[in-house]
Design an enzyme around this catalytic site. Structure first.
Site, PDB file in Angstrom:
ATOM      1  N   ASP A 107       9.213  25.909  12.516  1.00  0.00           N
ATOM      2  CA  ASP A 107      10.424  25.088  12.567  1.00  0.00           C
ATOM      3  C   ASP A 107      11.567  25.891  13.182  1.00  0.00           C
ATOM      4  O   ASP A 107      11.719  27.087  12.904  1.00  0.00           O
ATOM      5  CB  ASP A 107      10.832  24.631  11.161  1.00  0.00           C
ATOM      6  CG  ASP A 107       9.849  23.618  10.579  1.00  0.00           C
ATOM      7  OD1 ASP A 107       8.967  23.167  11.336  1.00  0.00           O
ATOM      8  OD2 ASP A 107       9.966  23.303   9.394  1.00  0.00           O
ATOM      9  N   TYR A 690      10.546   2.792   9.158  1.00  0.00           N
ATOM     10  CA  TYR A 690      10.357   4.124   8.588  1.00  0.00           C
ATOM     11  C   TYR A 690      11.366   4.386   7.462  1.00  0.00           C
ATOM     12  O   TYR A 690      12.558   4.171   7.643  1.00  0.00           O
ATOM     13  CB  TYR A 690      10.549   5.146   9.698  1.00  0.00           C
ATOM     14  CG  TYR A 690      10.155   6.544   9.339  1.00  0.00           C
ATOM     15  CD1 TYR A 690       8.828   6.866   9.144  1.00  0.00           C
ATOM     16  CD2 TYR A 690      11.107   7.543   9.212  1.00  0.00           C
ATOM     17  CE1 TYR A 690       8.450   8.161   8.833  1.00  0.00           C
ATOM     18  CE2 TYR A 690      10.738   8.845   8.899  1.00  0.00           C
ATOM     19  CZ  TYR A 690       9.411   9.146   8.715  1.00  0.00           C
ATOM     20  OH  TYR A 690       9.051  10.430   8.410  1.00  0.00           O
TER      21      TYR A 690
END
Length: 1060
Positions: A107, A690
């Site tokens: 990340d 979502y």
């Protein structure tokens, strides 16, 4: 070979799937998965960490303080319970010896950079500076490939250094101060009791203690309230005195007497109206808070339910053909993430990112057949875009009628800005693949890609392609004709050529102009050109299948490819899948067609267009069967949707039949960003929405009317939906928060059937639907009335409130609390019939304790911790015994004493300002304005001074803490008497290892010790054995008991005698 290091196993899988030119090979070592693949001729290994693989530990641990000499060690050594990381470290260590290059793909934040840095340096044993960096913000295939082609030359050392500094500072503060407290208690009481504090833990406990002190020091004060009870229209009402609290009892008595003597009249009436705007759309956090308030759902439960609603049904058969940016693909063959075509609000074809969903089905499905022969297989609840009663709406399969008309895509505007350079840069940047420029020069596509990305080349003509400089193939639109022709003829790739059964006039001359040789062999005719074969591999050429990468993005290429495929097959004898693909391609050229009798028949009205478009490239006289495609045209011109239908990239066909059948197997669906629909078998269908979002904004291109029309089919929402549909404009109220990846949470418009939702799912679905409808509604209007009643010089007030215009409260009012108090009509000067003037004695109340949610909010306000750490810090306070109570948090005596001690001797450590100061320094490290060494050294100096003062007062601190800690400790377990000095033999625990043993209570004067089993309950027997050693019973969890002598040399001990 290159090693790509991801942060977590699931991310490694996604990276491997995205970068692999063919399916990656999954392997395991030490039980840990990794992937091998080829990209641009390079061999890659994609493996992962599992979060942090390394933590900090002292180099030479003497369990004293201060200690600043730390090192990075495997996390399973630094922390208990992290043994699972050992195999990941071993894997990276082994794989690193097989590669020459390293890429970090963790990340892109400080923690990700620390994970990558430590994995490289310690697991792989290489200088982190040699590694390149993949930088991405999403795990879509497109983003990952873009990151691959835009590698950073090194990791971000600013972020890595800031992250390393934060880890070290947290270790310095937490370990040294915890040791200081523990040593203080040991010095004062002789007991080892572990206490902890830290950079964030200390200030957090401090504000909890401050509240607890407010409560403990609170002295209730008596006060009096006066109420005027009166009657009007046969009902009793109560007015409150103008002063909330009267602190003097005699004054209260006097007021009561004066009011009783004086007539009471209405002297003022104040009426106000206020607009209450609708709530903003749900982001996840707001949904979680409101679900907790309304239903008592925990945040985790709300997220799980929202995720369940998100993934409920709405699925398609695995063979459904999806219109993607790369071509027409079966949904089961799609990658997990990518790009598809969708219809925007104006019904124009657009591209959007998708995510693939998959589940197992054992249920009824529907086969919907249109009048043009198109078939679509759907689960009962998957919606299709239909034209019904003058409007467009998404309707689930089980609610479709044979009188409905379905929307199909029909491209009415060419998009030809995609060229050969775009194609080549998408499919390869290999050092062995070359572009031939207009001036005859060759340039590797790898170099060309870098020049384009740097902006050094903006407009360049590419006329040819070469692989390893073995010949070349010329790039012209006619190339796609040849590829389409070969696909239709079933041309097989063999070696450096493509073999077809016989020479045909259609390609004679064309191959020569493209620099491809024709060679006659026993097998047939071979089109020989190594570079041409390489190109066919890159565009995923497959014999007999009308499908190659890239043609969908340029109408000229698509025309040429279809012309070649037609010339080779005359569109006869094709599979149904091939017919469907060609039908969709024709729709993209604005040509309607019908599948009938296993043949493709062009709409009679579009025949001329078919001949014009394909005739430009075809080498035959174009003959194709025609049919009258029953296109629906009877539109209501007054309809809201009529202008969009007229100008959109669509046409509409009626339904021929709807059949039910049972299906068991995999089903699929797509989550599509922004447009929330996609093209399946040429038909517009809906997708899912979502739930994990921080946005309070709805998608800009969302067709609100579609959703509201569908919600109108649910009886309880019908009145509100009809109200909205009658408005001239649907404009939602929106909040400030925005999530670039995902819009706010909203209902997609799919209608759940009875039994589809659990009780909890139904509750949350109702809240989401009502919130969505509310954001479009008018403000509510609340009216408040304040009536003043005067008795002599004294005034009393009575207030009421009511909703005079429901607005959005009409639909969402069940989740909003407003007091509805309706007062009777009063008039100025009206005399009031007083029944009683009442004086009540009350006492002031202390401030309320914090709830867990309030603690998190307070930490946010003070800038303590991060979203990822705040909940864990609160949990640590519970685990350490500093706080108790799940709903109302109370600080324990131990927590109070720890803060009292820190305030007295180390006040800096519980200072919010200190935490903020070092957070700022972390930012300066990231910006390159400070080095991590400077900040770490400053922290050592500051902490050393604090600890020097602490040590001077260590005994006093320990005595204070021992009063609480030792008093709460259980007495030690005595198993017998010491054979050497007569002291008690007690169960003790090693301060370093935590393992138990038996030792004399007179230690260190007496050093008698015995080992003992580490499991089971120890039960004294009051018996002795060899040399006076005690005998004890060990009782295991399953009830078995073992009688043993603690002397290591005892035969009884060695045989471990079982006792029943």
């Amino acid at each position: 070979m290159i090693l790509v290091i991801a942060e977590k196993p699931n991310v490694a899988r996604k990276i491997a799937m995205a970068l692999a030119e063919v399916k990656p090979i999954k392997k395991t070592l030490f039980g840990v998965p990794y992937y091998e693949l080829i990209r641009d001729g390079k061999r890659l290994i994609v493996a992962s960490a599992v979060g942090h693989l390394y933590g900090l530990a002292p180099k030479n641990d003497f369990f004293g303080y201060p200690i600043f000499d730390v090192e990075w060690v495997p996390v399973y050594i630094a922390e208990k319970g992290k043994e699972y990381a050992k195999d990941y470290i071993k894997l990276l260590s082994v794989l690193s010896k097989r590669v020459r290059e390293f890429i970090v793909a963790c990340d892109y934040d400080t923690e990700g950079e620390v994970i990558g840095y430590t994995a490289l340096k310690y697991a792989c044993g290489v200088d982190p500076g040699v590694a390149k960096r993949m930088k991405f913000s999403a795990l879509t295939k497109r983003d990952l490939i873009k990151a691959w082609y835009n590698l950073e030359p090194t990791i971000n050392f600013g972020m890595a250094n800031a992250g390393i500094a934060r880890h070290i500072l947290d270790w310095y503060w937490g370990v040294n101060l915890s040791r200081a407290l523990t040593h203080a208690i040991k010095r004062a009481s002789g007991k080892w009791v572990v206490l902890s504090t830290g950079r964030v833990q200390g200030p957090t406990l401090k504000f909890l203690v401050d509240r607890e002190r407010e409560i403990q020091s609170f002295v209730p004060q008596p006060y009096w309230v006066i109420k005027l009870i009166f009657e009007k229209n046969g009902k009793k009402y109560t007015a409150n005195y103008e002063k909330d609290k009267i602190w003097d009892e005699n004054e209260a008595k006097r007021i009561v007497l004066e009011v009783k003597k004086a007539p009471a009249r209405v002297t003022n009436i104040e009426v106000k109206q206020q607009n209450r705007n609708p709530p903003v759309p749900f982001d996840l956090g707001t949904l979680q808070r409101e679900a907790y308030s309304a239903f008592g759902f925990s945040p985790k439960k709300t997220l799980d339910i929202a995720q369940s609603l998100y993934e409920k049904g709405f699925c398609l058969h695995p063979d459904t053909l999806i219109l993607t940016s790369q071509g027409v693909r079966k949904i089961k063959e799609l990658s997990r993430e990518g790009e598809v075509f969708a219809l925007d609000f104006n019904l124009k074809l657009s591209k959007a990112k998708y995510r693939l969903l998959e589940r197992d089905a054992d249920e009824q499905m529907y086969k919907v057949t249109l009048l043009d022969g198109t078939e679509l297989y759907l689960t009962a609840d998957h919606p299709v875009l239909v034209y019904r009663e003058g409007n467009l709406a998404f309707v689930p399969a089980d609610k479709l009628r044979e009188t409905d008309h379905v929307v199909l895509v029909l491209n009415k505007s060419a998009r030809d800005n995609y060229g050969f350079l775009d194609l080549l840069l998408e499919i390869t940047d290999s050092q062995e693949d070359y572009a031939i420029l207009e001036n005859g020069e060759t340039l590797s596509l790898h170099s060309l890609k870098m020049l384009v990305e740097r902006g050094e080349i903006k407009d360049i003509a590419v006329v040819g392609f070469s692989h390893n400089n073995f010949g070349k193939v010329m790039l012209r639109d006619e190339l796609w004709y040849l590829i389409g022709y070969l696909a239709g003829k079933g041309g097989e790739i063999k070696g450096n050529g493509v073999v077809i059964s016989s020479r045909t006039k259609e390609i004679v001359g064309l191959t020569k102009s493209l620099n491809i040789d024709l060679i006659e062999t026993e097998e047939g005719i071979v089109l020989s050109n190594k570079s041409f074969v390489r190109l066919l591999h890159l565009i995923h050429y497959t014999p007999r299948v009308p499908e190659v990468y890239g043609i969908i993005n340029n109408t000229e290429w698509l025309k040429a490819f279809l012309a070649g495929y037609y010339d080779a097959t005359l569109l006869e004898g094709l599979t149904l899948e091939a017919l469907y693909k060609i039908k969709v391609y024709l729709q993209l050229l604005g040509i309607r067609a019908k599948i009938e009798d296993n043949k493709l028949k062009v709409h009679l009205e579009d025949l001329q267009r078919f001949r014009e478009l394909l005739g430009k490239f075809s080498r035959r006289k174009l003959y194709v069967e025609t049919s009258q495609v029953p296109v629906f045209t009877d539109f209501d011109e007054r309809s809201y949707d009529f202008p969009r239908i007229l100008g959109g990239d669509i046409y509409i066909i009626g339904i021929k039949s709807i059949e039910k059948f049972h299906y068991k197997g995999k089903v699929y669906d797509l989550v599509v960003e922004n447009y929330h629909n996609f093209i399946a078998n040429g038909i517009a269908v809906h997708n899912c929405s979502y739930p994990r979002t921080e946005s309070q904004k709805l998608p800009k291109n969302l067709n609100y009317k579609f959703i509201i029309q569908n919600l109108a089919r649910i009886p309880e929402y019908r009145p509100y939906a009809h109200l909205l549909l009658g408005m001239p404009e649907l404009k939602p109220v929106e909040g400030k928060k925005e999530d670039p990846a995902h819009p706010a949470i909203y209902p997609t418009g799919e209608i759940p059937r009875p039994g589809d939702l659990t009780k909890d799912e139904a509750l949350l679905y109702d809240m989401i639907v009502r919130r969505f409808l509310a954001v479009f509604m008018e403000p509510a209007v609340r009216e408040t009335v304040k009536v003043t009643i005067s008795a002599g010089k004294h005034k009393f007030f009575i207030s009421g409130g009511r909703t005079v215009k429901e607005g959005w409260l009409r639909v969402y009012g069940k989740y909003v609390k407003f007091d509805e108090v309706t007062l009777p009509t009063f008039f100025i000067g009206e005399r009031i019939k007083v029944l009683q003037v009442k004086r009540e004695k009350k006492k002031t109340k202390p401030p309320a304790r914090y709830s867990p949610a309030a603690v998190i909010k307070k930490m946010e306000d003070l800038g303590l911790g991060t979203k990822a750490t705040r909940a864990q810090i609160l949990e640590t306070l519970y685990q350490r015994g500093y706080i108790e109570g799940k709903k109302s948090i109370k600080v324990t005596p131990l927590g109070m004493k720890v803060i009292e001690t820190l305030e007295k001797y180390v006040p800096e450590i519980i200072s919010v300002e200190l935490t903020r100061e070092f957070e700022k320094k972390m930012e300066l490290i990231m910006e390159g304005k400070l080095t991590k060494e400077e900040v770490i050294e400053e922290a050592k100096i500051r902490l050393t001074k604090i600890l020097e003062e602490f040590k001077k007062k260590e005994l006093e601190i320990g005595l204070e803490l021992a009063k609480i800690v030792v008093g709460e400790e259980k007495p030690p377990l005595i198993v017998g008497k010491c054979p050497k000095c007569g002291g008690d033999l007690i169960v003790k625990y090693n301060e370093k290892t935590g393992k138990r043993f038996v030792g004399c209570s007179n230690w260190p004067k007496c050093n008698v010790t015995y080992p003992i089993l580490q499991r089971g309950e120890i039960i004294p027997t009051n018996k002795t054995c060899c040399n006076g050693a005690p005998v004890v019973i060990i009782r295991e969890k399953d009830g078995r008991e073992w009688e043993i002598c603690l002397d290591m040399n005892c035969k009884e001990y060695n045989t471990i005698k079982k006792k029943r």
